[in-house]
Scaffold this active site. Sequence first.
Site, PDB file in Angstrom:
ATOM      1  CG  HIS A  51      -2.029  -1.038   1.077  1.00 49.12           C
ATOM      2  ND1 HIS A  51      -2.773  -1.460   2.147  1.00 49.12           N
ATOM      3  CD2 HIS A  51      -2.471  -1.753   0.023  1.00 49.12           C
ATOM      4  CE1 HIS A  51      -3.632  -2.387   1.743  1.00 49.12           C
ATOM      5  NE2 HIS A  51      -3.476  -2.582   0.475  1.00 49.12           N
ATOM      6  CB  THR A 104      -4.120  -7.042   9.280  1.00 47.90           C
ATOM      7  OG1 THR A 104      -4.963  -6.387   8.337  1.00 47.90           O
ATOM      8  CG2 THR A 104      -4.092  -8.542   9.025  1.00 47.90           C
ATOM      9  CB  SER A 105      -9.184  -5.308  10.981  1.00 49.50           C
ATOM     10  OG  SER A 105      -9.043  -4.582   9.756  1.00 49.50           O
ATOM     11  CB  ALA A 157       2.277  -7.260  17.757  1.00 45.78           C
TER      12      ALA A 157
HETATM   13  C1  BV8 Z   1      -8.263  -2.647  -5.057  1.00 48.84           C
HETATM   14  C2  BV8 Z   1      -2.860   3.013   2.466  1.00 48.84           C
HETATM   15  C3  BV8 Z   1      -8.481  -3.381  -7.355  1.00 48.84           C
HETATM   16  C4  BV8 Z   1      -3.329   4.411   2.597  1.00 48.84           C
HETATM   17  C5  BV8 Z   1      -4.809   1.532   2.615  1.00 48.84           C
HETATM   18  C6  BV8 Z   1     -13.655  -7.146  -2.344  1.00 48.84           C
HETATM   19  C7  BV8 Z   1     -14.674  -7.072  -1.455  1.00 48.84           C
HETATM   20  C8  BV8 Z   1     -15.023  -5.805  -0.900  1.00 48.84           C
HETATM   21  C9  BV8 Z   1     -14.323  -4.627  -1.220  1.00 48.84           C
HETATM   22  C10 BV8 Z   1     -13.309  -4.724  -2.101  1.00 48.84           C
HETATM   23  C11 BV8 Z   1     -12.971  -5.961  -2.678  1.00 48.84           C
HETATM   24  N1  BV8 Z   1     -11.930  -5.754  -3.501  1.00 48.84           N
HETATM   25  C12 BV8 Z   1     -11.611  -4.419  -3.485  1.00 48.84           C
HETATM   26  C13 BV8 Z   1     -12.435  -3.771  -2.630  1.00 48.84           C
HETATM   27  C14 BV8 Z   1     -12.394  -2.354  -2.326  1.00 48.84           C
HETATM   28  C15 BV8 Z   1     -11.365  -1.986  -1.249  1.00 48.84           C
HETATM   29  C16 BV8 Z   1     -11.700  -2.636   0.056  1.00 48.84           C
HETATM   30  O1  BV8 Z   1     -11.134  -3.634   0.443  1.00 48.84           O
HETATM   31  N2  BV8 Z   1     -12.630  -1.984   0.762  1.00 48.84           N
HETATM   32  C17 BV8 Z   1     -12.963  -2.466   2.132  1.00 48.84           C
HETATM   33  C18 BV8 Z   1     -12.987  -1.284   3.057  1.00 48.84           C
HETATM   34  C19 BV8 Z   1     -14.257  -3.194   2.123  1.00 48.84           C
HETATM   35  N3  BV8 Z   1     -10.007  -2.338  -1.645  1.00 48.84           N
HETATM   36  C20 BV8 Z   1      -9.323  -1.465  -2.458  1.00 48.84           C
HETATM   37  O2  BV8 Z   1      -9.794  -0.442  -2.890  1.00 48.84           O
HETATM   38  C21 BV8 Z   1      -7.903  -1.865  -2.796  1.00 48.84           C
HETATM   39  N4  BV8 Z   1      -7.679  -1.774  -4.220  1.00 48.84           N
HETATM   40  O3  BV8 Z   1      -9.020  -3.501  -4.666  1.00 48.84           O
HETATM   41  O4  BV8 Z   1      -7.882  -2.472  -6.379  1.00 48.84           O
HETATM   42  C22 BV8 Z   1      -7.856  -4.757  -7.211  1.00 48.84           C
HETATM   43  C23 BV8 Z   1      -8.604  -5.883  -6.918  1.00 48.84           C
HETATM   44  C24 BV8 Z   1      -8.016  -7.141  -6.887  1.00 48.84           C
HETATM   45  C25 BV8 Z   1      -6.657  -7.323  -7.044  1.00 48.84           C
HETATM   46  C26 BV8 Z   1      -5.924  -6.178  -7.277  1.00 48.84           C
HETATM   47  C27 BV8 Z   1      -6.532  -4.885  -7.341  1.00 48.84           C
HETATM   48  C28 BV8 Z   1      -6.876  -0.898  -2.181  1.00 48.84           C
HETATM   49  C29 BV8 Z   1      -7.007  -0.829  -0.706  1.00 48.84           C
HETATM   50  C30 BV8 Z   1      -5.814  -0.063  -0.110  1.00 48.84           C
HETATM   51  C31 BV8 Z   1      -6.261   1.190   0.624  1.00 48.84           C
HETATM   52  N5  BV8 Z   1      -5.120   1.788   1.342  1.00 48.84           N
HETATM   53  N6  BV8 Z   1      -3.716   2.107   3.214  1.00 48.84           N
HETATM   54  C32 BV8 Z   1      -3.194   4.946   4.009  1.00 48.84           C
HETATM   55  O5  BV8 Z   1      -2.537   4.297   4.851  1.00 48.84           O
HETATM   56  O6  BV8 Z   1      -3.715   6.037   4.230  1.00 48.84           O
HETATM   57  S1  BV8 Z   1      -5.805   0.403   3.479  1.00 48.84           S
HETATM   58  C33 BV8 Z   1      -5.387   0.485   5.178  1.00 48.84           C
HETATM   59  O7  BV8 Z   1      -6.473  -0.098   5.879  1.00 48.84           O
HETATM   60  C34 BV8 Z   1      -4.233  -0.380   5.574  1.00 48.84           C
HETATM   61  O8  BV8 Z   1      -3.157  -0.295   4.702  1.00 48.84           O
HETATM   62  C35 BV8 Z   1      -4.857  -1.771   5.593  1.00 48.84           C
HETATM   63  O9  BV8 Z   1      -4.795  -2.361   4.343  1.00 48.84           O
HETATM   64  C36 BV8 Z   1      -6.315  -1.511   5.835  1.00 48.84           C
HETATM   65  C37 BV8 Z   1      -6.767  -2.181   7.096  1.00 48.84           C
HETATM   66  O10 BV8 Z   1      -6.015  -1.717   8.094  1.00 48.84           O
HETATM   67  P1  BV8 Z   1      -5.258  -2.708   9.145  1.00 48.84           P
HETATM   68  O11 BV8 Z   1      -3.827  -2.568   8.879  1.00 48.84           O
HETATM   69  O12 BV8 Z   1      -5.839  -4.066   9.148  1.00 48.84           O
HETATM   70  O13 BV8 Z   1      -5.641  -1.911  10.481  1.00 48.84           O
HETATM   71  P2  BV8 Z   1      -7.017  -1.967  11.282  1.00 48.84           P
HETATM   72  O14 BV8 Z   1      -7.031  -0.765  12.131  1.00 48.84           O
HETATM   73  O15 BV8 Z   1      -8.184  -2.213  10.386  1.00 48.84           O
HETATM   74  O16 BV8 Z   1      -6.834  -3.280  12.193  1.00 48.84           O
HETATM   75  C38 BV8 Z   1      -5.788  -3.295  13.141  1.00 48.84           C
HETATM   76  C39 BV8 Z   1      -5.789  -4.693  13.740  1.00 48.84           C
HETATM   77  O17 BV8 Z   1      -4.670  -4.798  14.635  1.00 48.84           O
HETATM   78  C40 BV8 Z   1      -7.053  -5.005  14.542  1.00 48.84           C
HETATM   79  O18 BV8 Z   1      -7.509  -6.313  14.196  1.00 48.84           O
HETATM   80  C41 BV8 Z   1      -6.575  -4.965  16.007  1.00 48.84           C
HETATM   81  O19 BV8 Z   1      -7.218  -5.931  16.790  1.00 48.84           O
HETATM   82  C42 BV8 Z   1      -5.100  -5.333  15.858  1.00 48.84           C
HETATM   83  N7  BV8 Z   1      -4.243  -4.751  16.910  1.00 48.84           N
HETATM   84  C43 BV8 Z   1      -4.360  -3.534  17.513  1.00 48.84           C
HETATM   85  N8  BV8 Z   1      -3.353  -3.360  18.414  1.00 48.84           N
HETATM   86  C44 BV8 Z   1      -2.588  -4.499  18.360  1.00 48.84           C
HETATM   87  C45 BV8 Z   1      -3.148  -5.382  17.387  1.00 48.84           C
HETATM   88  N9  BV8 Z   1      -2.627  -6.595  17.098  1.00 48.84           N
HETATM   89  C46 BV8 Z   1      -1.509  -6.967  17.807  1.00 48.84           C
HETATM   90  N10 BV8 Z   1      -0.905  -6.160  18.740  1.00 48.84           N
HETATM   91  C47 BV8 Z   1      -1.419  -4.937  19.052  1.00 48.84           C
HETATM   92  N11 BV8 Z   1      -0.828  -4.181  19.982  1.00 48.84           N
END
Ligand code: BV8
Length: 247
Positions: free
Chosen positions: A119, A187-188, A231
């Site tokens: 990303h 990751t979530s 982690a």
């Molecule tokens: C794309 C960069 C075409 C920018 C980011 C299929 C189904 C539904 C939707 C889609 C689909 N395919 C595509 C989509 C659309 C979309 C998508 O997924 N939407 C979601 C919201 C439904 N995807 C896209 O648009 C992607 N592009 O699909 O292009 C394609 C298709 C196929 C093949 C190739 C191309 C592009 C998505 C990228 C967006 N950019 N980041 C920026 O940073 O500003 S996404 C960003 O959020 C992150 O990079 C990461 O990917 C995402 C989720 O974040 P996480 O890292 O998981 O963080 P989160 O807060 O959610 O979770 C944290 C976790 O850690 C929790 O579980 C928590 O419990 C845990 N945690 C917390 N503390 C700790 C811990 N664990 C251990 N220790 C701790 N202390």
Amino acid sequence: MMRDPFNRGGKSNAIVILTGAGISKESGLDTFRDADGIWTKVRIEDVATADAYVRDPVGVLAFYNARRRNVLADNVRANAAHDALVRLENEWPGAVLVVTQNVDNLHEMAGSRNLVHMHGELCKVRCTACSNVIECQDDLDTTTACAACAAIGTMRPHVVWYGEMPFDMDRIYAALSTCGLFVSIGTSGNTYPAAGFVEEARRTANAHTVELNLEPSEGHSLFAERRYGPATEIVPAFVDEVLAKGW
Ligand code: BV8
């Protein structure tokens, strides 16, 4: 390179690690969806899409400038989880690839070498006119000139916004289809295509799959093995086990 001491019956000893914001939480960086997460403060549609950048380049650049300054703050350092993955990369006889969704530089800071930022990276910027990418630790604004083509106001963060194609997908899918172990950390499992990697590793490589997270992710039931906790505790423990007796 040490001989592979663990007889896996010819199964691959290559490892793919997927990381998310949770691995950097204990380094002081916000996650996205936790109670105090980034997406609880700003809307994805307003800052993390190409449309938002066209509509409000000043607002989008300010959002990423603040996150870049945050990541570069003196007190933000790689933690024991990042360090453990470097130890695995250095000591495991097979290939270890870290695929991170994170745009911070903490894996590099820890010493990871075989690393893909699917990303993008906060400390890189790209010209929308000539696509030139450069390292950048300074704020961007709409008067910033491109060092390559001299265009003004065309510099954007070299990150992947929603609706944009992630980077290095061929390399990632190639590694997923030949790994023996797939590990997902902090990751979530909410965002695709990253959230689909566990199924890809199982389907194409029959890999053993492990989730290491603070709590069950959206895809937790897809993993053969799950361990929960911070982690900095569960990742070093897991790495010690793998280095001692494989999986
Ligand atoms: C794309 C960069 C075409 C920018 C980011 C299929 C189904 C539904 C939707 C889609 C689909 N395919 C595509 C989509 C659309 C979309 C998508 O997924 N939407 C979601 C919201 C439904 N995807 C896209 O648009 C992607 N592009 O699909 O292009 C394609 C298709 C196929 C093949 C190739 C191309 C592009 C998505 C990228 C967006 N950019 N980041 C920026 O940073 O500003 S996404 C960003 O959020 C992150 O990079 C990461 O990917 C995402 C989720 O974040 P996480 O890292 O998981 O963080 P989160 O807060 O959610 O979770 C944290 C976790 O850690 C929790 O579980 C928590 O419990 C845990 N945690 C917390 N503390 C700790 C811990 N664990 C251990 N220790 C701790 N202390």
